[in-house]
Write an enzyme that holds these catalytic residues in place. Structure first.
Site, PDB file in Angstrom:
ATOM      1  N   HIS A   1       1.172  -1.238  -0.145  1.00 19.95           N
ATOM      2  CA  HIS A   1      -0.031  -0.045   0.028  1.00 19.95           C
ATOM      3  C   HIS A   1       1.018   1.172  -0.103  1.00 19.95           C
ATOM      4  CE1 HIS A   1      -2.942   3.045   1.128  1.00 19.95           C
ATOM      5  NE2 HIS A   1      -3.842   2.147   1.020  1.00 19.95           N
TER       6      HIS A   1
ATOM      7  N   ASP B   1      -6.959  -5.510   2.016  1.00 20.39           N
ATOM      8  CA  ASP B   1      -7.690  -6.390   1.040  1.00 20.39           C
ATOM      9  C   ASP B   1      -7.484  -7.729   1.340  1.00 20.39           C
ATOM     10  OD1 ASP B   1      -8.714  -4.141  -0.259  1.00 20.39           O
ATOM     11  OD2 ASP B   1      -6.782  -4.036  -1.259  1.00 20.39           O
TER      12      ASP B   1
END
Length: 381
Positions: free
Chosen positions: A280, A321
């Site tokens: 990320h 996720d």
């Protein structure tokens, strides 16, 4: 995402090591430990390049504005949430610490700057959490709710409670006096998942100026109803590069079960596809939300194998996720559980941002930098 050594970063910046370290500490350049040598650091290439161009004086105003929309400098001010040095904060409070005991209702009160989230008994009778029901219910409100302009903060907070109730009735049906995480656990008949659902909802409630939040703020800035702002956010969230990224994790797991984790990662990378389960941009040392969630349930074997193989091959840690998909598998939740949790929780954040944007009194209206055919000219004049 590409990374530079200290030597490469210093050459690009044409500066001293002290200045490089100062830019890291101020959050201008993201850094992470070098997997090959933990004593050394690597520096995010796009951050270094952006600063190098700024120092060289080559950036025009329109370039700054264009880059601000693409993971650049903040495009507007907000007091709601931020990410600093790999930590997520809700109005100055560490979100992972807050999630240890808080509920989504309490997170909404914090994000709304003290306005408690009180739910009404709508009596919708939805049999199970349904994203389609949330879209339909919000769309129904948009046609009847008042525009947001010219209304007091008290009136808007009261309406925000109603909008969140509407979303909750669709995504976590149940008695209005029950906490949302318990309503969700009971809807899915998974009481053992209740505490992890509570943590996930709190950690998902807001995340600075992400794509769906920006969409919600743009809608609110035009004076539209709060329900319209949430509807905009929800529509944006369904994109595979945002809230629906968990589906890519599921596909990777299916490939790993068929071919093995290492081969699944290798094949995905060889095909030029991004691995939505890893990395990320705002968390170079690992997504703190994923770390907080993964420590509270046993990781299924197939997810553990994918995590180990992927982190070794990609050089990035698993992200939120991955954690949501793993959590759904660990508790045998419905396939769409990650997007249901995401939508329910983030609605609280969208409402906070919509109200903040309305309070600013500013319309979000960037200009386009035209790149099409040259306009026709009248040569007869």
């Amino acid at each position: 995402m590409s990374w530079l050594t200290a030597e490469e970063a210093l050459r690009a910046l044409k500066t001293k090591p002290q200045t490089l370290y100062a830019n890291v500490s101020r959050g201008r350049i993201r850094a992470k430990a070098d997997p090959a040598d933990p004593r050394r650091s690597l520096y995010q290439a796009t951050d270094v390049q952006r600063l190098a161009e700024r120092h060289a004086g080559r950036r025009k105003t329109e370039t700054v504005a264009a880059e601000a929309i693409k993971w650049g400098d903040p495009v507007l001010s907000s007091a709601i949430s931020t990410i600093i040095n790999g930590r997520l904060f809700y109005r100055g409070r560490d979100a992972t610490d807050f999630a240890e005991a808080a509920t989504l209702e309490q997170a909404a009160a914090l994000l709304w700057n003290g306005a408690a989230a009180v739910f009404s008994a709508a009596g919708t009778g939805y049999a199970a959490p349904s994203l389609q029901a949330a879209f339909l219910a919000l769309a129904g409100r948009v046609t009847s709710d008042l525009p947001s302009l010219g209304r007091s903060p008290t009136a808007l907070r009261r309406e925000a409670q109603g909008v969140l109730s509407t979303v909750a009735d669709a995504l976590a049906p149940g008695p209005s006096d029950r906490p949302l995480h318990l309503r969700l656990a009971e809807s899915w008949q998974r009481p053992d998942a209740a505490d992890c659902l509570r943590r996930a909802l709190v950690l998902l409630a807001d995340h600075e100026l992400n794509a769906s939040t920006f969409a919600a703020r743009v809608t609110a800035s035009a004076g539209a109803a709060l329900s319209a702002a949430v509807l905009s956010g929800l529509a944006t969230l369904t994109g595979p590069l945002h809230g629906a990224a968990w589906q890519g994790v599921g596909t990777l797991i299916e490939t790993a079960l068929a071919l093995g984790a290492e081969q699944a990662v290798r094949r995905t990378l060889a095909q030029g596809h991004r691995l939505s389960a890893f990395g990320h941009p705002l968390y170079p040392d690992g997504d703190i939300r994923a770390i907080a969630l993964l420590s509270h349930f046993p990781l299924p074997l197939e997810f553990a194998g994918l995590r180990d193989a992927g982190e070794a091959m990609v050089g990035e840690k698993v992200n939120l996720d991955f954690a949501l998909a793993a959590m759904a598998a660990a508790f045998d939740l419905p396939k769409e559980a990650p997007i249901i949790m995401f939508s329910l929780a983030r609605s609280a954040g969208w409402l906070a941002h919509a109200m903040e944007q309305i309070d600013s009194g500013e319309l979000i209206r960037p200009r386009a930098r035209y790149a099409g055919p040259a306009p026709e000219t009248d040569t007869s004049r």
